[in-house]
Design an enzyme around this catalytic site. Structure first.
Site, PDB file in Angstrom:
ATOM      1  N   LYS A 173      39.044  26.047  43.673  1.00  0.00           N
ATOM      2  CA  LYS A 173      39.429  27.057  42.701  1.00  0.00           C
ATOM      3  C   LYS A 173      40.440  28.014  43.299  1.00  0.00           C
ATOM      4  CE  LYS A 173      36.637  25.757  39.414  1.00  0.00           C
ATOM      5  NZ  LYS A 173      37.176  25.128  38.181  1.00  0.00           N
ATOM      6  N   HIS A 304      37.485  15.744  32.824  1.00  0.00           N
ATOM      7  CA  HIS A 304      36.778  16.934  33.320  1.00  0.00           C
ATOM      8  C   HIS A 304      35.286  16.627  33.427  1.00  0.00           C
ATOM      9  CE1 HIS A 304      35.071  21.159  32.640  1.00  0.00           C
ATOM     10  NE2 HIS A 304      35.760  21.258  33.752  1.00  0.00           N
TER      11      HIS A 304
HETATM   12 MG    MG Z   1      39.062  22.985  35.556  1.00  0.00          MG
END
Ligand code: MG
Length: 367
Positions: A173, A304
Site C-alpha cells: 500500500k 481483486h
Molecule cells: Mg486495491
C-alpha cells in the site's frame, strides 16, 4: 430445478492481519481488524444447496444481508436455479432504483455465486470447468503484507515469506499524507527484495491528479509493476490523463460495479490493467463479461482478491493473469485454498468447492 429455500447469515470475521490503506482505516485512524461477510444458502427441490457470499469493510454488512433476505429471497423462490443469466438480469432490473453499484450489486453477487455453486453440483463439475477450463492453476502474488501501518522491516519479512513460497511477487500500500513517505518506503522495499522482484503498489484512490502524477513518475524510477487506484474511481478522465502521461501501467477496477462502469474506463483508454472484484462487480456471471471486454480491448486482467471464488473465473475464462493472495475470509471455509509452488489451484469438487461449517456460522454470526 426449482428454488425452495433461501437462507441468509451475517458473519464478522477477524482479519488474519489487520489492514490499513489510503482509503480504509479504523475509527481513530489505525488498522481495521474485521471484515463483514454476508452469506446466502440457496436450496433447490432436489436438496442441492448452493453457497454464496459477499464481503464489506467499514459498513454495509447488515444492509447487504437485508437486501438478500428481504428483496432477493422472495424473487428467487420457485425460480429455476439453473437460469443464472436470466436471474441476474431479473435482480439487476428489479432493484434499479436503489442501487446498481455498492451493496445491492454485492448482494446480487452472493446470489450469483450460489447459483453457480448449484449448477456445478448438479452438473458434477467444478465451476471453472463449466466456464471454460482455460487453465488448471493461476500465479499468486502476496498482498496481505504491505499495509500502511507496517514498518518496512515488517513488510519485508512478510514479503520474503511470500517469495519463499514461490509467489510471483508482492503488492504494498501507498497513500500516506506525505507521498514522499511512500516513495521512500517503496525504495527501501525494492532495495531489500532486489531489482528482479515484482512489486506493485496500491494508492486506494488517495490522491489528486498532480500528486498522482508526481508519485507515478517516482514509481517508474523504482521499477514498480503497476500503480493501482491513483485517483477517485469516479474520475475516468483523470485516469485517462494519467494513463496517457505515465509509462507505469495504471491498474483499476476493484470498486467498479458491473460491466458498464468498466466500459467507461475501457472506452476512455483510462486503464491498463482491469481489476474486477468478483463481489463488487456482481458475481461470476458479470465478471466473465468484464474478462471478455478486456479480451476485446487487449487489456490484462488482474482480479481483486476474494481468491476462494475468484479462482474459478481466473482458471475458467482467463488464460493469464494473477490471483491476489488475501486470506480475509479464509477462516470461514472448511478447507484452506490450495497454493502450490506459488500457484493457486481451483477446488476439484463440484460447484465452488467451498463449505462454511455450521460451527463457524455459530461462532462468527453477528445477527
Ligand atoms: Mg486495491
Amino acid at each position: 430445478m426449482r428454488i425452495t429455500d433461501v437462507r441468509t447469515e451475517l458473519l464478522r470475521m477477524p482479519l488474519p492481519r489487520p489492514m490499513q490503506s489510503g482509503s480504509s482505516s479504523g475509527k481513530k485512524g489505525g488498522p481495521v481488524s474485521h471484515i463483514n461477510m454476508p452469506i446466502v444458502f440457496i436450496t433447490t427441490e432436489d436438496g442441492t444447496r448452493g453457497l454464496g457470499y459477499a464481503w464489506s469493510l467499514l459498513g454495509g454488512a447488515t444492509a447487504t444481508r437485508c437486501v438478500l433476505r428481504d428483496d432477493f429471497a422472495p424473487l428467487l423462490i420457485d425460480e429455476d436455479a439453473l437460469d443464472h443469466e436470466r436471474l441476474w438480469h431479473k435482480l439487476y432490473r428489479r432493484l434499479q432504483s436503489v442501487g446498481r453499484h455498492g451493496l445491492v450489486i454485492q448482494a446480487q453477487a452472493a446470489v450469483d455465486l450460489a447459483l453457480w455453486d448449484i449448477k456445478g453440483k448438479i452438473a458434477g463439475l467444478p465451476v471453472y470447468k463449466l466456464l471454460g477450463g482455460c487453465r488448471e492453476s493461476a500465479p499468486v502474488y502476496g498482498s496481505d503484507g504491505g499495509w500502511l501501518y507496517m514498518s518496512v522491516s515488517e513488510m519485508v519479512t512478510a514479503f520474503e515469506g511470500y517469495l519463499a513460497q514461490g509467489m510471483m511477487g508482492v503488492k504494498m500500500k501507498i497513500g500516506h499524507e506525505n507521498p514522499q513517505v511512500d516513495i521512500d518506503r517503496v525504495r527501501e522495499v525494492r532495495k531489500a527484495l532486489g531489482d528482479g522482484a515484482w512489486i506493485a503498489v496500491d494508492a486506494n484512490q488517495k490522491w489528486d491528479f498532480p500528486t498522482a502524477m508526481w508519485v507515478g513518475r517516482a514509481l517508474e524510477q523504482l521499477g514498480v509493476a503497476w500503480f493501482e487506484e491513483p485517483l477517485l474511481c469516479e474520475d475516468v478522465p483523470g485516469h485517462a490523463r494519467l494513463a496517457a502521461a505515465l509509462d507505469i501501467p495504471i491498474a483499476m477496477g476493484e470498486t467498479l460495479g458491473s460491466r458498464f462502469e468498466f466500459d467507461a474506463y475501457v472506452r476512455a483508454n483510462a486503464v491498463d490493467i482491469l481489476q474486477p472484484d468478483i463481489i463488487r462487480v456482481g458475481g461470476i456471471t458479470e465478471m466473465v463479461k468484464v474478462v471478455t471486454m478486456a479480451d476485446v480491448a487487449q487489456l490484462p486482467v488482474a482480479p481483486h482478491h476474494m481468491m476462494e471464488s475468484t479462482i474459478q473465473v481466473a482458471c475458467g475464462v482467463m488464460s493469464s493473469g494473477p490471483i491476489e493472495y488475501m486470506p480475509w475470509v479464509a477462516g470461514a471455509f472448511a478447507e484452506p485454498a490450495v497454493i502450490k509452488n506459488g500457484r493457486m489451484l481451483p477446488p476439484q469438487q463440484p460447484g465452488l468447492g467451498l463449505e462454511i461449517p455450521e460451527d463457524i456460522i455459530q461462532r462468527f454470526r453477528i445477527e
